[in-house]
Design a protein around this motif. Structure first.
Motif, PDB file in Angstrom:
ATOM      1  N   VAL A 250      -4.368  -5.267  -7.391  1.00  0.00           N
ATOM      2  CA  VAL A 250      -3.868  -4.646  -8.625  1.00  0.00           C
ATOM      3  C   VAL A 250      -4.242  -5.524  -9.817  1.00  0.00           C
ATOM      4  CG1 VAL A 250      -1.973  -3.454  -7.483  1.00  0.00           C
ATOM      5  CG2 VAL A 250      -1.597  -5.750  -8.377  1.00  0.00           C
ATOM      6  N   LYS A 251      -4.263  -4.928 -11.006  1.00  0.00           N
ATOM      7  CA  LYS A 251      -4.712  -5.658 -12.181  1.00  0.00           C
ATOM      8  C   LYS A 251      -3.592  -6.445 -12.859  1.00  0.00           C
ATOM      9  CE  LYS A 251      -8.585  -2.665 -13.439  1.00  0.00           C
ATOM     10  NZ  LYS A 251      -9.216  -1.889 -14.532  1.00  0.00           N
ATOM     11  N   SER A 252      -2.507  -5.760 -13.200  1.00  0.00           N
ATOM     12  CA  SER A 252      -1.480  -6.410 -14.026  1.00  0.00           C
ATOM     13  C   SER A 252      -0.500  -7.218 -13.179  1.00  0.00           C
ATOM     14  CB  SER A 252      -0.710  -5.363 -14.835  1.00  0.00           C
ATOM     15  OG  SER A 252       0.136  -4.602 -13.997  1.00  0.00           O
ATOM     16  N   ILE A 253       0.081  -8.231 -13.810  1.00  0.00           N
ATOM     17  CA  ILE A 253       1.066  -9.076 -13.142  1.00  0.00           C
ATOM     18  C   ILE A 253       2.324  -8.267 -12.827  1.00  0.00           C
ATOM     19  CG2 ILE A 253       2.558 -11.090 -13.418  1.00  0.00           C
ATOM     20  CD1 ILE A 253      -0.334 -11.788 -12.956  1.00  0.00           C
ATOM     21  N   LEU A 254       2.728  -7.391 -13.741  1.00  0.00           N
ATOM     22  CA  LEU A 254       3.929  -6.576 -13.513  1.00  0.00           C
ATOM     23  C   LEU A 254       3.753  -5.689 -12.284  1.00  0.00           C
ATOM     24  CD1 LEU A 254       6.697  -5.528 -14.327  1.00  0.00           C
ATOM     25  CD2 LEU A 254       5.560  -3.918 -15.881  1.00  0.00           C
ATOM     26  N   THR A 255       2.583  -5.052 -12.177  1.00  0.00           N
ATOM     27  CA  THR A 255       2.325  -4.191 -11.014  1.00  0.00           C
ATOM     28  C   THR A 255       2.349  -4.997  -9.735  1.00  0.00           C
ATOM     29  OG1 THR A 255       0.918  -2.794 -12.406  1.00  0.00           O
ATOM     30  CG2 THR A 255       0.752  -2.500 -10.028  1.00  0.00           C
ATOM     31  N   MET A 256       1.823  -6.216  -9.804  1.00  0.00           N
ATOM     32  CA  MET A 256       1.820  -7.073  -8.622  1.00  0.00           C
ATOM     33  C   MET A 256       3.245  -7.442  -8.214  1.00  0.00           C
ATOM     34  SD  MET A 256      -0.490 -10.406  -7.822  1.00  0.00           S
ATOM     35  CE  MET A 256       0.042 -11.250  -9.311  1.00  0.00           C
ATOM     36  N   ARG A 257       4.093  -7.732  -9.195  1.00  0.00           N
ATOM     37  CA  ARG A 257       5.495  -8.036  -8.885  1.00  0.00           C
ATOM     38  C   ARG A 257       6.172  -6.834  -8.220  1.00  0.00           C
ATOM     39  NH1 ARG A 257       7.238 -12.818 -11.116  1.00  0.00           N
ATOM     40  NH2 ARG A 257       6.166 -13.588 -12.984  1.00  0.00           N
ATOM     41  N   ILE A 258       5.851  -5.642  -8.703  1.00  0.00           N
ATOM     42  CA  ILE A 258       6.442  -4.422  -8.133  1.00  0.00           C
ATOM     43  C   ILE A 258       5.993  -4.243  -6.684  1.00  0.00           C
ATOM     44  CG2 ILE A 258       6.465  -1.895  -8.266  1.00  0.00           C
ATOM     45  CD1 ILE A 258       6.284  -2.184 -11.323  1.00  0.00           C
ATOM     46  N   VAL A 259       4.693  -4.467  -6.436  1.00  0.00           N
ATOM     47  CA  VAL A 259       4.174  -4.344  -5.065  1.00  0.00           C
ATOM     48  C   VAL A 259       4.871  -5.328  -4.134  1.00  0.00           C
ATOM     49  CG1 VAL A 259       2.150  -4.674  -3.610  1.00  0.00           C
ATOM     50  CG2 VAL A 259       1.928  -3.456  -5.776  1.00  0.00           C
ATOM     51  N   PHE A 260       4.994  -6.575  -4.570  1.00  0.00           N
ATOM     52  CA  PHE A 260       5.674  -7.566  -3.742  1.00  0.00           C
ATOM     53  C   PHE A 260       7.153  -7.222  -3.586  1.00  0.00           C
ATOM     54  CE2 PHE A 260       2.128 -10.612  -4.740  1.00  0.00           C
ATOM     55  CZ  PHE A 260       1.750 -10.807  -3.418  1.00  0.00           C
ATOM     56  N   GLY A 261       7.750  -6.643  -4.633  1.00  0.00           N
ATOM     57  CA  GLY A 261       9.146  -6.221  -4.544  1.00  0.00           C
ATOM     58  C   GLY A 261       9.341  -5.153  -3.483  1.00  0.00           C
ATOM     59  N   ILE A 262       8.402  -4.229  -3.402  1.00  0.00           N
ATOM     60  CA  ILE A 262       8.462  -3.180  -2.374  1.00  0.00           C
ATOM     61  C   ILE A 262       8.373  -3.786  -0.982  1.00  0.00           C
ATOM     62  CG2 ILE A 262       7.231  -1.192  -1.411  1.00  0.00           C
ATOM     63  CD1 ILE A 262       6.437  -0.470  -4.300  1.00  0.00           C
ATOM     64  N   PHE A 263       7.451  -4.766  -0.821  1.00  0.00           N
ATOM     65  CA  PHE A 263       7.304  -5.412   0.481  1.00  0.00           C
ATOM     66  C   PHE A 263       8.462  -6.356   0.784  1.00  0.00           C
ATOM     67  CE2 PHE A 263       2.924  -3.969   0.169  1.00  0.00           C
ATOM     68  CZ  PHE A 263       2.644  -3.648   1.487  1.00  0.00           C
ATOM     69  N   THR A 264       9.298  -6.634  -0.190  1.00  0.00           N
ATOM     70  CA  THR A 264      10.515  -7.406   0.067  1.00  0.00           C
ATOM     71  C   THR A 264      11.607  -6.503   0.619  1.00  0.00           C
ATOM     72  OG1 THR A 264       9.990  -8.924  -1.748  1.00  0.00           O
ATOM     73  CG2 THR A 264      12.270  -8.891  -0.985  1.00  0.00           C
ATOM     74  N   VAL A 265      11.688  -5.292   0.092  1.00  0.00           N
ATOM     75  CA  VAL A 265      12.758  -4.367   0.461  1.00  0.00           C
ATOM     76  C   VAL A 265      12.464  -3.634   1.770  1.00  0.00           C
ATOM     77  CG1 VAL A 265      14.011  -2.297  -0.243  1.00  0.00           C
ATOM     78  CG2 VAL A 265      13.466  -4.064  -1.939  1.00  0.00           C
ATOM     79  N   LEU A 266      11.237  -3.175   1.949  1.00  0.00           N
ATOM     80  CA  LEU A 266      10.905  -2.350   3.118  1.00  0.00           C
ATOM     81  C   LEU A 266      11.212  -3.019   4.460  1.00  0.00           C
ATOM     82  CD1 LEU A 266       7.615  -0.471   2.134  1.00  0.00           C
ATOM     83  CD2 LEU A 266       9.930   0.441   2.320  1.00  0.00           C
TER      84      LEU A 266
END
Length: 278
Positions: A250-266
């Motif tokens: 992903v390009k943006s840092i915010l999007t990357m944080r969101i992706v990692f956040g999803i992999f934290t919850v799942l």
């Protein structure tokens, strides 16, 4: 000038203008070595402008101001090779034929310091149904721009600075911490599961080590992803984190944080539902 290979190392950037202080950078247009441009899905101009825009974005991410005139740092490079490959061959013979490739050669200059040359290539061997050549070329340009941008940022920040050292050890530190925390949490889950009565449709107590094994892996993913999701900005934009960013894609840092956040919850949700089977 060699029309086929117009890249030429600058003799003295900004020699007729006073030195510019601050985090400024000049990004020169990217010529293309036409003898090695084999791409029918994008024009040379589109490829050159795409790389320029991506590099502008990543330099700004590093806190640099992109200017057209004299600057504290300069980038001059050529797109040395573009090969869109063959999607059908990538589908039929992945890693053997039809690869897409992008190579950029150039150098970074900062004042009177010796130029820092670089050569970065990205190869793509496979994808869904062989992978779109256009998408692969774009991804290659994006990842190369990310690499160059991070290298430029490193020039403004010494490698032994506190922030660089912190970023260097943060990535492996999260892996080790996540592993230890995952073992502890999985053991707690396992010991708790042993207190649950056996059900006719559930997992016998002598087989609940499988629950420990599965939950430890899920806890590890959750802890590692959480460590990266909440990492400081300086870590996420550092050279040490480039490989992780390329994997995430992903390009943006915010999007990357969101992706990692999803992999934290799942994984945590997965542990909850897996426990229902015990």
């Amino acid at each position: 000038m060699d029309i086929d290979n117009p890249f030429k190392s600058p003799v003295d950037f900004g020699s007729s203008e006073p030195a510019v202080s601050g985090n400024t950078i000049q990004i020169r247009p990217f010529p293309i070595r036409m003898s090695r441009f084999h791409c029918s899905v994008l024009t040379p101009k589109e490829v050159s402008l795409m790389l320029h825009q991506e590099l502008v974005n990543y330099c700004r991410e590093q806190g640099l101001q992109v200017v057209e005139g004299a600057a504290a740092q300069q980038i001059e490079a050529e797109i040395a090779e573009v090969e869109d490959g063959n999607q059908a061959l990538r589908y039929l013979l992945p890693f053997l034929a039809g690869q897409a490739k992008v190579t950029v050669k150039g150098e970074i200059r900062q004042g009177k310091r010796p130029a820092k040359p670089f050569e970065i290539s990205r190869n793509f061997h496979m994808g869904a149904f062989g992978g779109s050549s256009k998408t692969m070329i774009k991804q290659g340009l994006q990842r190369i721009a990310m690499q160059i941008g991070v290298r430029v940022g490193a020039e403004t920040q010494p490698a032994n600075s506190a922030s660089s050292m912190f970023a260097k050890f943060y990535v492996p530190g999260v892996i080790v911490a996540a592993l230890l925390l995952a073992i502890i949490l999985a053991t707690i889950c396992y010991q708790t599961s042993l207190t649950w009565p056996e059900r006719h449709d559930g997992m016998p107590k002598n087989e609940r080590w499988i629950f420990w094994l599965m939950s430890s892996w899920m806890w590890y993913i959750a802890c590692a992803a959480g460590g990266y999701a909440f990492a400081p900005q300086s870590v996420l934009t550092s050279r040490a984190f480039v490989k992780v960013r390329e994997i995430v894609g992903v390009k943006s840092i915010l999007t990357m944080r969101i992706v990692f956040g999803i992999f934290t919850v799942l994984p945590v949700v997965g542990i909850y539902f897996f426990a229902k089977l015990v």
